[in-house]
Design a protein around this motif. Structure first.
Motif, PDB file in Angstrom:
ATOM      1  N   ARG A   1      93.955  34.611  -5.252  1.00  0.00           N
ATOM      2  CA  ARG A   1      94.570  35.786  -4.521  1.00  0.00           C
ATOM      3  C   ARG A   1      94.081  37.258  -4.538  1.00  0.00           C
ATOM      4  O   ARG A   1      93.286  37.379  -5.577  1.00  0.00           O
ATOM      5  N   THR A   2      93.719  37.662  -3.484  1.00  0.00           N
ATOM      6  CA  THR A   2      93.167  39.056  -3.168  1.00  0.00           C
ATOM      7  C   THR A   2      93.982  40.053  -2.329  1.00  0.00           C
ATOM      8  O   THR A   2      94.428  39.331  -1.314  1.00  0.00           O
ATOM      9  N   PHE A   3      93.809  41.088  -2.559  1.00  0.00           N
ATOM     10  CA  PHE A   3      94.571  42.052  -1.734  1.00  0.00           C
ATOM     11  C   PHE A   3      93.600  42.714  -0.803  1.00  0.00           C
ATOM     12  O   PHE A   3      93.884  43.818  -0.250  1.00  0.00           O
ATOM     13  N   ARG A   4      92.264  42.490  -0.674  1.00  0.00           N
ATOM     14  CA  ARG A   4      91.113  42.881   0.017  1.00  0.00           C
ATOM     15  C   ARG A   4      91.412  42.495   1.432  1.00  0.00           C
ATOM     16  O   ARG A   4      91.773  41.598   1.583  1.00  0.00           O
ATOM     17  N   ARG A   5      90.679  43.262   2.162  1.00  0.00           N
ATOM     18  CA  ARG A   5      90.382  42.753   3.498  1.00  0.00           C
ATOM     19  C   ARG A   5      89.314  41.800   3.605  1.00  0.00           C
ATOM     20  O   ARG A   5      88.272  41.864   3.202  1.00  0.00           O
ATOM     21  N   TYR A   6      89.729  40.869   4.554  1.00  0.00           N
ATOM     22  CA  TYR A   6      88.707  39.717   4.997  1.00  0.00           C
ATOM     23  C   TYR A   6      87.907  40.067   6.127  1.00  0.00           C
ATOM     24  O   TYR A   6      88.463  40.724   7.216  1.00  0.00           O
ATOM     25  N   GLY A   7      86.638  39.647   6.311  1.00  0.00           N
ATOM     26  CA  GLY A   7      85.965  39.809   7.420  1.00  0.00           C
ATOM     27  C   GLY A   7      85.126  38.316   7.684  1.00  0.00           C
ATOM     28  O   GLY A   7      84.858  37.782   7.104  1.00  0.00           O
ATOM     29  N   TRP A   8      85.157  38.383   9.083  1.00  0.00           N
ATOM     30  CA  TRP A   8      84.165  37.193   9.642  1.00  0.00           C
ATOM     31  C   TRP A   8      83.254  37.815  10.225  1.00  0.00           C
ATOM     32  O   TRP A   8      83.008  38.894  11.087  1.00  0.00           O
ATOM     33  N   PHE A   9      81.711  37.220   9.750  1.00  0.00           N
ATOM     34  CA  PHE A   9      80.641  37.835  10.302  1.00  0.00           C
ATOM     35  C   PHE A   9      79.839  36.527  11.004  1.00  0.00           C
ATOM     36  O   PHE A   9      80.171  35.110  10.578  1.00  0.00           O
ATOM     37  N   ARG A  10      79.007  36.557  11.872  1.00  0.00           N
ATOM     38  CA  ARG A  10      78.272  35.260  12.334  1.00  0.00           C
ATOM     39  C   ARG A  10      76.605  35.899  12.469  1.00  0.00           C
ATOM     40  O   ARG A  10      76.374  36.950  12.666  1.00  0.00           O
ATOM     41  N   GLN A  11      75.912  34.817  12.352  1.00  0.00           N
ATOM     42  CA  GLN A  11      74.469  35.195  12.153  1.00  0.00           C
ATOM     43  C   GLN A  11      73.676  33.974  13.163  1.00  0.00           C
ATOM     44  O   GLN A  11      73.619  32.605  12.657  1.00  0.00           O
ATOM     45  N   ALA A  12      72.951  34.434  14.282  1.00  0.00           N
ATOM     46  CA  ALA A  12      72.180  33.595  15.081  1.00  0.00           C
ATOM     47  C   ALA A  12      70.715  33.386  14.497  1.00  0.00           C
ATOM     48  O   ALA A  12      70.330  34.292  14.011  1.00  0.00           O
ATOM     49  N   PRO A  13      70.052  32.330  14.755  1.00  0.00           N
ATOM     50  CA  PRO A  13      68.738  32.544  14.341  1.00  0.00           C
ATOM     51  C   PRO A  13      67.878  33.708  14.697  1.00  0.00           C
ATOM     52  O   PRO A  13      67.895  34.015  16.179  1.00  0.00           O
ATOM     53  N   GLY A  14      67.451  34.000  14.017  1.00  0.00           N
ATOM     54  CA  GLY A  14      66.393  35.348  14.240  1.00  0.00           C
ATOM     55  C   GLY A  14      66.972  36.672  14.692  1.00  0.00           C
ATOM     56  O   GLY A  14      66.598  37.579  14.825  1.00  0.00           O
ATOM     57  N   LYS A  15      68.232  36.777  14.341  1.00  0.00           N
ATOM     58  CA  LYS A  15      69.180  37.779  14.466  1.00  0.00           C
ATOM     59  C   LYS A  15      69.806  38.296  13.261  1.00  0.00           C
ATOM     60  O   LYS A  15      70.031  37.592  12.348  1.00  0.00           O
TER      61      LYS A  15
END
Length: 122
Positions: free
Chosen positions: A27-41
């Motif tokens: 369990r954590t009380f921290r904010r979650y984030g989603w990120f993405r990465q495309a090739p070369g970016k």
């Protein structure tokens, strides 16, 4: 330290949907984030959610198509992705925010998962 594991990626046609999951080892009380990465970016912010689930943020490119949510009882965060486009293709990562000035800055996050591949065909 909490460890994160992403799942749910795959190959889908444009216009289709996928639901990604990010499971935490504790369990954590921290904010979650989603990120993405495309090739070369560079790694790109997608969405974030507060520990209570009451506050969410989205990149302009996904607003109205993606929804972030969390199930605190399961220590899991979800990213429901609808109306997918080829430009949504990339490796999707979840992470925990340390804090800072910009919620979209990946340098303000840690505890990164290994990522899950999302490929959207045209």
């Amino acid at each position: 330290q909490v460890q994160l594991v992403e799942s749910g990626g795959g190959l889908v046609q444009a216009g289709g949907s996928l639901r990604l999951s990010c499971s935490a080892s504790g369990r954590t009380f921290r904010r979650y984030g989603w990120f993405r990465q495309a090739p070369g970016k560079e790694r790109e912010f997608v969405a974030a959610i507060s520990w209570s689930g009451g506050s969410t943020d989205y990149a302009d490119s996904v607003k109205g198509r993606f929804t972030i949510s969390r199930d605190s009882a399961k220590n899991t965060v979800y990213l429901q992705m609808n109306s997918l486009k080829p430009e949504d293709t990339g490796v999707y990562y979840c992470a925990l925010r340390r804090g800072g000035l910009s919620i979209s800055n990946y340098e303000e996050y840690d505890s990164w998962g290994q990522g899950t591949q999302v490929t959207v065909s045209s």
